[in-house]
Write a protein that holds these residues in place. Sequence first.
Motif, PDB file in Angstrom:
ATOM      1  N   GLY A  29       0.900  -1.314  -0.021  1.00 22.27           N
ATOM      2  CA  GLY A  29      -0.144  -0.052   0.108  1.00 22.27           C
ATOM      3  C   GLY A  29       0.737   1.308  -0.076  1.00 22.27           C
ATOM      4  O   GLY A  29       0.271   2.233  -0.165  1.00 22.27           O
ATOM      5  N   GLN A  30       2.152   1.218  -0.126  1.00 23.55           N
ATOM      6  CA  GLN A  30       2.977   2.341  -0.112  1.00 23.55           C
ATOM      7  C   GLN A  30       3.274   3.042  -1.448  1.00 23.55           C
ATOM      8  O   GLN A  30       2.783   2.421  -2.310  1.00 23.55           O
ATOM      9  N   MET A  31       3.558   4.217  -1.286  1.00 22.89           N
ATOM     10  CA  MET A  31       3.489   5.008  -2.488  1.00 22.89           C
ATOM     11  C   MET A  31       4.858   5.288  -3.592  1.00 22.89           C
ATOM     12  O   MET A  31       4.491   6.008  -4.426  1.00 22.89           O
ATOM     13  N   PHE A  32       5.779   4.579  -3.087  1.00 22.27           N
ATOM     14  CA  PHE A  32       7.140   5.005  -3.890  1.00 22.27           C
ATOM     15  C   PHE A  32       7.170   4.225  -4.920  1.00 22.27           C
ATOM     16  O   PHE A  32       6.752   3.003  -5.273  1.00 22.27           O
ATOM     17  N   GLN A  33       7.792   4.621  -5.979  1.00 21.14           N
ATOM     18  CA  GLN A  33       8.125   3.916  -7.154  1.00 21.14           C
ATOM     19  C   GLN A  33       9.706   3.989  -7.606  1.00 21.14           C
ATOM     20  O   GLN A  33       9.862   5.011  -8.413  1.00 21.14           O
ATOM     21  N   HIS A  34      10.629   3.296  -7.157  1.00 23.98           N
ATOM     22  CA  HIS A  34      12.051   3.192  -7.570  1.00 23.98           C
ATOM     23  C   HIS A  34      12.597   4.251  -7.034  1.00 23.98           C
ATOM     24  O   HIS A  34      12.865   5.257  -7.674  1.00 23.98           O
ATOM     25  N   CYS A  35      12.964   4.311  -5.676  1.00 23.12           N
ATOM     26  CA  CYS A  35      13.404   5.500  -4.928  1.00 23.12           C
ATOM     27  C   CYS A  35      15.164   5.594  -5.288  1.00 23.12           C
ATOM     28  O   CYS A  35      15.590   4.553  -5.155  1.00 23.12           O
ATOM     29  N   HIS A  36      15.395   6.487  -6.027  1.00 23.38           N
ATOM     30  CA  HIS A  36      16.606   6.544  -6.849  1.00 23.38           C
ATOM     31  C   HIS A  36      17.632   7.308  -5.829  1.00 23.38           C
ATOM     32  O   HIS A  36      18.778   7.232  -5.954  1.00 23.38           O
ATOM     33  N   ASP A  37      17.421   8.399  -5.130  1.00 23.09           N
ATOM     34  CA  ASP A  37      18.139   8.962  -4.256  1.00 23.09           C
ATOM     35  C   ASP A  37      17.427   9.810  -3.018  1.00 23.09           C
ATOM     36  O   ASP A  37      15.964   9.972  -3.417  1.00 23.09           O
ATOM     37  N   VAL A  38      18.035  10.248  -2.231  1.00 25.57           N
ATOM     38  CA  VAL A  38      17.351  11.257  -1.302  1.00 25.57           C
ATOM     39  C   VAL A  38      18.461  12.092  -0.574  1.00 25.57           C
ATOM     40  O   VAL A  38      19.783  12.227  -0.861  1.00 25.57           O
ATOM     41  N   CYS A  39      17.991  13.344  -0.503  1.00 24.65           N
ATOM     42  CA  CYS A  39      18.487  14.518   0.188  1.00 24.65           C
ATOM     43  C   CYS A  39      18.039  14.832   1.480  1.00 24.65           C
ATOM     44  O   CYS A  39      16.921  14.836   1.776  1.00 24.65           O
ATOM     45  N   ILE A  40      19.164  15.241   2.330  1.00 28.11           N
ATOM     46  CA  ILE A  40      18.696  15.139   3.801  1.00 28.11           C
ATOM     47  C   ILE A  40      18.827  16.734   3.935  1.00 28.11           C
ATOM     48  O   ILE A  40      20.067  17.376   3.918  1.00 28.11           O
ATOM     49  N   ASP A  41      17.869  17.700   4.460  1.00 26.32           N
ATOM     50  CA  ASP A  41      18.266  18.984   4.743  1.00 26.32           C
ATOM     51  C   ASP A  41      18.587  18.943   6.574  1.00 26.32           C
ATOM     52  O   ASP A  41      18.921  18.131   7.073  1.00 26.32           O
ATOM     53  N   ALA A  84       9.002   6.700 -12.570  1.00 26.03           N
ATOM     54  CA  ALA A  84       7.639   6.981 -11.576  1.00 26.03           C
ATOM     55  C   ALA A  84       6.741   7.723 -12.065  1.00 26.03           C
ATOM     56  O   ALA A  84       6.332   8.675 -11.532  1.00 26.03           O
ATOM     57  N   ASN A  85       6.387   7.711 -13.733  1.00 22.05           N
ATOM     58  CA  ASN A  85       5.333   8.367 -14.286  1.00 22.05           C
ATOM     59  C   ASN A  85       5.530   9.836 -14.450  1.00 22.05           C
ATOM     60  O   ASN A  85       4.791  10.738 -14.038  1.00 22.05           O
ATOM     61  N   ASN A  86       6.934  10.009 -14.581  1.00 27.70           N
ATOM     62  CA  ASN A  86       7.446  11.565 -14.581  1.00 27.70           C
ATOM     63  C   ASN A  86       6.990  12.481 -13.308  1.00 27.70           C
ATOM     64  O   ASN A  86       6.853  13.779 -13.536  1.00 27.70           O
ATOM     65  N   THR A  87       6.984  11.895 -12.129  1.00 32.06           N
ATOM     66  CA  THR A  87       6.710  12.664 -11.091  1.00 32.06           C
ATOM     67  C   THR A  87       7.649  13.547 -10.561  1.00 32.06           C
ATOM     68  O   THR A  87       8.886  13.047 -10.626  1.00 32.06           O
ATOM     69  N   SER A  88       7.622  14.407  -9.867  1.00 32.73           N
ATOM     70  CA  SER A  88       8.430  15.244  -9.086  1.00 32.73           C
ATOM     71  C   SER A  88       8.947  14.784  -7.788  1.00 32.73           C
ATOM     72  O   SER A  88       8.346  13.858  -7.364  1.00 32.73           O
ATOM     73  N   PRO A  89       9.904  15.394  -7.227  1.00 32.42           N
ATOM     74  CA  PRO A  89      10.453  14.788  -5.763  1.00 32.42           C
ATOM     75  C   PRO A  89       9.325  15.101  -4.771  1.00 32.42           C
ATOM     76  O   PRO A  89       8.470  15.734  -4.899  1.00 32.42           O
ATOM     77  N   ILE A  90       9.422  14.022  -3.817  1.00 39.60           N
ATOM     78  CA  ILE A  90       8.440  13.865  -2.826  1.00 39.60           C
ATOM     79  C   ILE A  90       9.279  14.320  -1.413  1.00 39.60           C
ATOM     80  O   ILE A  90      10.658  13.838  -1.144  1.00 39.60           O
ATOM     81  N   LYS A  91       8.624  15.190  -0.621  1.00 42.75           N
ATOM     82  CA  LYS A  91       9.290  15.512   0.692  1.00 42.75           C
ATOM     83  C   LYS A  91       8.716  14.659   1.659  1.00 42.75           C
ATOM     84  O   LYS A  91       7.414  14.423   1.988  1.00 42.75           O
TER      85      LYS A  91
END
Length: 357
Positions: A322-334, A346-353
């Motif tokens: 039931g989760q929402m991710f599609q091939h997590c390729h990278d993360v950035c930590i603020d 991931a269907n041309n989606t923008s980054p998720i926060k």
Amino acid sequence: MATALTMAGTSAGFSKESAGLSADDSLIGHGEFKYKVDKAWAKISVNSNPLFNCHEMVQDSKGRLIMLGDHTHNNILIFDKSGKLLDNWGTAWPGGHGLSISKEGGEDFLLIVDCGWYQNKSGNWNPQAGQVIKTDINGRIIFAIGHPKTIGIYKDDEKFMPTETAIGPNGDIYVADGYGSDYIIQYNSRGQYIRHFGGRNNTNPDLNLRCAHGVAIDYRNKNNPTLICTSREENCFKVFTLDGKFLHRIDMPGMHVCRPVMDGDNLYAGVCWSNDAAGKMIGGNSGFVTILDASNKVISNPGGNAPVYKNNVLQATLQAPGQMFQHCHDVCIDEDKNIYVCQWNANNTSPIKLTRV
């Protein structure tokens, strides 16, 4: 970019706790690393700022979030932390894949990796030789690193399709040839060759890398920094000295991990997809995020099942149903420990926060 996948089912039966969900289903993650999900963080229009794949993201010294993708209308997108688009540039990298940042003399510089894979108008992936490009923060090119065979360190039949870079404490550049010949190639800060290691044909299998997708400098031991390299097909990270001597591996069973991202005492990574309980790769949308502590123990899997250890051995981890991710390729930590997730395919989606709670 990834190889073709075979669809497989996920395990039946799950609890909200194992999936990392709170009682109101609004949080993902485990333990002290739980997050609210904002899929609409990036305030961009698909018409003015089209995307294919959001490959990687870094934060500059001004707090801006810089994303690299593979759409040549705008390879680089620069956001503030609210998701407002501040700038965009770059039209020359159809294989835009890896992005690292360094500071020299008070100025930020980027290392952009074009892996050589690009998607044509029919949606097919086409290979070509890759390159590494150093630019300033506004896109002015400083120098480029091309195919290693031009300086005699690759044979003519060895492919060069780099995926990532890391910058060492003295400015040395480590290039991960993750889609090519799986070497880590070390250059000095001016792009001059020093050595290479890894590859696939070492007598000692510990030295081999299989899809050396990512590389990062680990400064958690300040007196003895090390190099963490992804071996994605082996579901692990391998740790080397800065001059290429193997130290140990960090097994991540079931997880096809992308690059390691260091933040304080923690190691974060996108998981592009996972294996099922029988060890078979799950196709489709099986990605999540994984977080390790200072001892390299997994402590949270936002979007994945809770980490399970038996006799101090990590068990295979799957995406939570039931989760929402599609091939997590990278993360950035603020600086507030929020996570920005870039996804491939991931269907041309923008980054998720993911906002830390």
